[in-house]
Scaffold this motif. Structure first.
Motif, short mmCIF file in Angstrom:
data_model
loop_
_atom_site.label_atom_id
_atom_site.label_comp_id
_atom_site.label_asym_id
_atom_site.label_seq_id
_atom_site.Cartn_x
_atom_site.Cartn_y
_atom_site.Cartn_z
N GLY A 195 61.16 56.76 12.88
CA GLY A 195 59.87 56.40 12.31
C GLY A 195 59.01 55.55 13.22
O GLY A 195 57.79 55.51 13.09
N GLU A 196 59.65 54.88 14.17
CA GLU A 196 58.93 54.02 15.11
C GLU A 196 58.46 54.78 16.35
O GLU A 196 57.46 54.42 16.98
CB GLU A 196 59.85 52.87 15.54
CG GLU A 196 59.26 51.94 16.58
CD GLU A 196 60.28 50.92 17.08
OE1 GLU A 196 59.94 50.15 18.01
OE2 GLU A 196 61.41 50.88 16.54
N ALA A 197 59.16 55.85 16.71
CA ALA A 197 58.91 56.55 17.97
C ALA A 197 57.53 57.20 17.98
O ALA A 197 57.08 57.77 16.99
CB ALA A 197 59.99 57.60 18.21
N VAL A 198 56.87 57.13 19.13
CA VAL A 198 55.57 57.77 19.35
C VAL A 198 55.78 58.95 20.29
O VAL A 198 56.44 58.83 21.33
CB VAL A 198 54.58 56.77 19.97
CG1 VAL A 198 53.31 57.48 20.46
CG2 VAL A 198 54.22 55.70 18.96
N TYR A 199 55.22 60.10 19.93
CA TYR A 199 55.34 61.28 20.77
C TYR A 199 54.44 61.11 22.00
O TYR A 199 53.24 60.84 21.88
CB TYR A 199 54.93 62.52 19.98
CG TYR A 199 55.18 63.83 20.70
CD1 TYR A 199 56.48 64.27 20.94
CD2 TYR A 199 54.13 64.62 21.14
CE1 TYR A 199 56.72 65.46 21.59
CE2 TYR A 199 54.36 65.82 21.78
CZ TYR A 199 55.65 66.25 22.01
OH TYR A 199 55.88 67.43 22.66
N GLY A 200 55.02 61.31 23.19
CA GLY A 200 54.35 60.89 24.42
C GLY A 200 53.67 61.96 25.24
O GLY A 200 53.80 61.95 26.47
N LEU A 201 52.92 62.86 24.62
CA LEU A 201 52.10 63.80 25.40
C LEU A 201 50.84 63.03 25.82
O LEU A 201 49.89 62.90 25.07
CB LEU A 201 51.76 65.03 24.57
CG LEU A 201 51.12 66.20 25.31
CD1 LEU A 201 51.99 66.68 26.47
CD2 LEU A 201 50.86 67.37 24.36
N THR A 202 50.86 62.52 27.02
CA THR A 202 49.98 61.42 27.40
C THR A 202 48.50 61.68 27.16
O THR A 202 47.81 60.86 26.55
CB THR A 202 50.19 61.06 28.89
OG1 THR A 202 51.57 61.08 29.20
CG2 THR A 202 49.64 59.68 29.19
N GLU A 203 48.00 62.79 27.64
CA GLU A 203 46.56 63.06 27.54
C GLU A 203 46.09 63.18 26.09
O GLU A 203 44.90 62.96 25.81
CB GLU A 203 46.20 64.32 28.31
CG GLU A 203 46.14 64.17 29.82
CD GLU A 203 47.50 64.10 30.49
OE1 GLU A 203 47.57 63.73 31.68
OE2 GLU A 203 48.51 64.45 29.83
N LEU A 204 46.97 63.51 25.19
CA LEU A 204 46.58 63.73 23.81
C LEU A 204 46.97 62.59 22.87
O LEU A 204 46.51 62.53 21.73
CB LEU A 204 47.19 65.04 23.29
CG LEU A 204 46.94 66.29 24.14
CD1 LEU A 204 47.48 67.52 23.44
CD2 LEU A 204 45.47 66.45 24.46
N LYS A 205 47.84 61.68 23.33
CA LYS A 205 48.34 60.61 22.46
C LYS A 205 48.20 59.24 23.11
O LYS A 205 48.90 58.29 22.76
CB LYS A 205 49.82 60.85 22.12
CG LYS A 205 50.11 62.15 21.39
CD LYS A 205 49.62 62.10 19.96
CE LYS A 205 50.04 63.34 19.19
NZ LYS A 205 49.56 63.30 17.79
N ARG A 206 47.27 59.13 24.03
CA ARG A 206 47.16 57.94 24.87
C ARG A 206 47.06 56.64 24.07
O ARG A 206 47.73 55.65 24.37
CB ARG A 206 45.95 58.12 25.78
CG ARG A 206 45.73 57.03 26.80
CD ARG A 206 44.59 57.39 27.72
NE ARG A 206 44.97 58.33 28.75
CZ ARG A 206 44.48 59.57 28.87
NH1 ARG A 206 43.59 60.01 27.99
NH2 ARG A 206 44.88 60.34 29.84
N ASP A 207 46.22 56.59 23.08
CA ASP A 207 46.00 55.34 22.34
C ASP A 207 47.24 54.90 21.57
O ASP A 207 47.51 53.70 21.45
CB ASP A 207 44.81 55.50 21.39
CG ASP A 207 43.49 55.64 22.15
OD1 ASP A 207 43.41 55.15 23.29
OD2 ASP A 207 42.55 56.27 21.62
N ASP A 208 48.00 55.86 21.03
CA ASP A 208 49.23 55.52 20.34
C ASP A 208 50.29 55.01 21.32
O ASP A 208 51.05 54.08 21.01
CB ASP A 208 49.78 56.73 19.58
CG ASP A 208 48.87 57.17 18.44
OD1 ASP A 208 48.17 56.30 17.89
OD2 ASP A 208 48.86 58.36 18.11
N ILE A 209 50.35 55.62 22.49
CA ILE A 209 51.36 55.26 23.49
C ILE A 209 51.17 53.83 23.98
O ILE A 209 52.14 53.10 24.19
CB ILE A 209 51.31 56.26 24.67
CG1 ILE A 209 51.75 57.66 24.19
CG2 ILE A 209 52.18 55.79 25.83
CD1 ILE A 209 51.39 58.78 25.15
#
Length: 416
Positions: A195-209
């Motif tokens: 539940g804590e993990a953020v999916y790291g597709l950088t260009e599309l999830k940058r702000d979450d990462i």
């Protein structure tokens, strides 16, 4: 920002285009690379929207954590350092000015010098390999976890909470732990971390990462496929049915473990389809496309093993939404990624080629009109060990530590 011309693979794709309201002109000219003076629209959608539709690449530092001072040392552990992705992390970090490796684990190689396992990195000043049970994380700030899936969840669960973690296994990519159990054959052993993990597709999830403690680094196939498809699905430029993906990878994508099916005599002189209808990257790809579409997306995906060390090509066949042309797809991808350093659209009919991204963190792509009316073909290439694994992992950790995203990643492709 000027659009840099990038070469193709030598072979030219045959592009057949019919004029659309006089915009395309002669049908003997390719659409790719032509820049319109006025935005094109499909319904109410502007296809020339400025910048990424997901997050801004200009925000290089975390808003919540003070960025490390220039020259500050950030202490790194690499778990599973004796595999291909672990070795690639070490190679890439050789040019990183602030990340310094303090701990390296490899249970089967414990006690050995890293240079004896990977002689091409013998010049690096690195700690001796240790077993995970003997690793000391008291002098570590961040971890790259390069262990096989299925072994990672309990190990990450046991790590100190102060550590920033990028997990390169598949253990935290699927949000639904029941789906994970279905595809990976065992229950998830750290559901509280999922539940804590953020999916790291950088260009599309940058702000979450930027604000994450634990990032699930994407798989190589999902990276090469989602980078072109997610923006198109989100913008409703393609239909959600009949998405067909024919993907091919170098043998390093299968890992470094000794496997009969990966012996040279088994692989050479041939192309080998595998995981037909059952590859574990399928739910990961569908998860990303479903999120973008806000409705269930099912794909047809077949991967193939090629007799080459590294490199990955995904050829994607899509059906266009009503009123949309292949040129619209190109223009939307171009506007989405025009400020991105590591995702580039090729000009004209140039064909993305795996040999032109080897050793780099780049993804090259292009769009072509299919000879079947109403369909388009998208070709996307990456180095499966860099943008498909270790390079993207470093891109993510840079963001997590408040550093410029491209730090230590400006390797140019190797050619020939």
């Amino acid at each position: 920002m000027a659009f840099t011309t990038l070469g193709g693979c030598g072979a030219q794709a045959s592009v057949r285009l019919a004029p659309q309201n006089g915009i395309l002109g002669s049908n003997s000219k390719p659409f790719a690379g032509i820049i319109l003076k006025k935005p094109q629209q499909v319904g109410s959608l502007p296809l020339r929207a400025r910048g990424s539709i997901f997050s801004s690449p200009r925000r290089l530092f975390s808003p919540k954590a003070a960025a490390p001072k220039s020259g500050d040392s950030i202490r790194i552990a690499v778990l599973g350092a004796s595999g291909y992705t672990g070795a690639e992390i070490v190679r890439i970090l050789a040019n990183h000015p602030q990340f310094h490796i303090k701990v390296m684990t490899a249970d089967r190689k414990a006690g050995e010098q890293f240079g004896s396992v990977f002689p091409h990195l013998i010049t690096q000043d690195l700690p001796r390999l240790v077993a995970i049970k003997d690793a000391d994380f008291s002098d570590v700030d961040a971890v790259f976890c390069c262990l096989p899936h299925g072994t990672t969840q309990e190990i990450i669960k046991s790590l100190p909470r102060h550590l920033k973690i990028v997990d390169l296994s598949a253990d935290f990519r699927l949000r639904d732990i029941n789906e994970y159990a279905e595809w990976y054959g065992h229950s998830h052993r750290a559901p509280e971390l999922q539940g804590e993990a953020v999916y790291g597709l950088t260009e599309l999830k940058r702000d979450d990462i930027r604000n994450a403690r634990l990032v699930a680094n994407p798989g190589c196939y999902p990276t090469s496929i989602q980078l072109p498809l997610v923006p198109l699905v989100k913008a409703k430029l393609i239909k959600l049915t009949n998405i067909i993906i024919d993907a091919k990878s170098g043998v390093s994508g299968a890992g470094r473990g000794a496997k009969e099916a990966n012996l040279y005599t088994e692989i050479a002189e041939g192309i080998h389809a595998y995981g037909i209808t059952s590859h574990r990257h399928v739910p990961e790809i569908e998860q990303g496309l479903t999120d973008a579409a806000e409705s269930k997306v099912t794909i047809s995906f077949t991967p193939h093993l090629m007799c080459m060390k590294r490199g990955m090509q995904s050829t994607v066949y899509v059906e266009l939404a009503s009123g949309v042309t292949p040129r619209d797809l190109y223009e939307h991808l171009k506007s989405t990624y025009e400020n991105e350093e590591f995702v580039k659209l090729l000009h004209g009919s140039n064909v993305p080629c795996t040999s032109h991204v080897v050793g780099s963190n780049y993804c090259f792509m292009n769009v072509y009109e299919d000879r079947i009316p109403g369909r388009a073909i998208i070709i996307s290439v990456i180095d499966n060990l860099v943008k498909g694994a270790s390079g993207q992992a470093l891109q993510n950790l840079n963001l997590m530590m408040g550093l410029p995203e491209n730090m230590g990643l400006q390797y140019q492709p190797l050619f020939p």
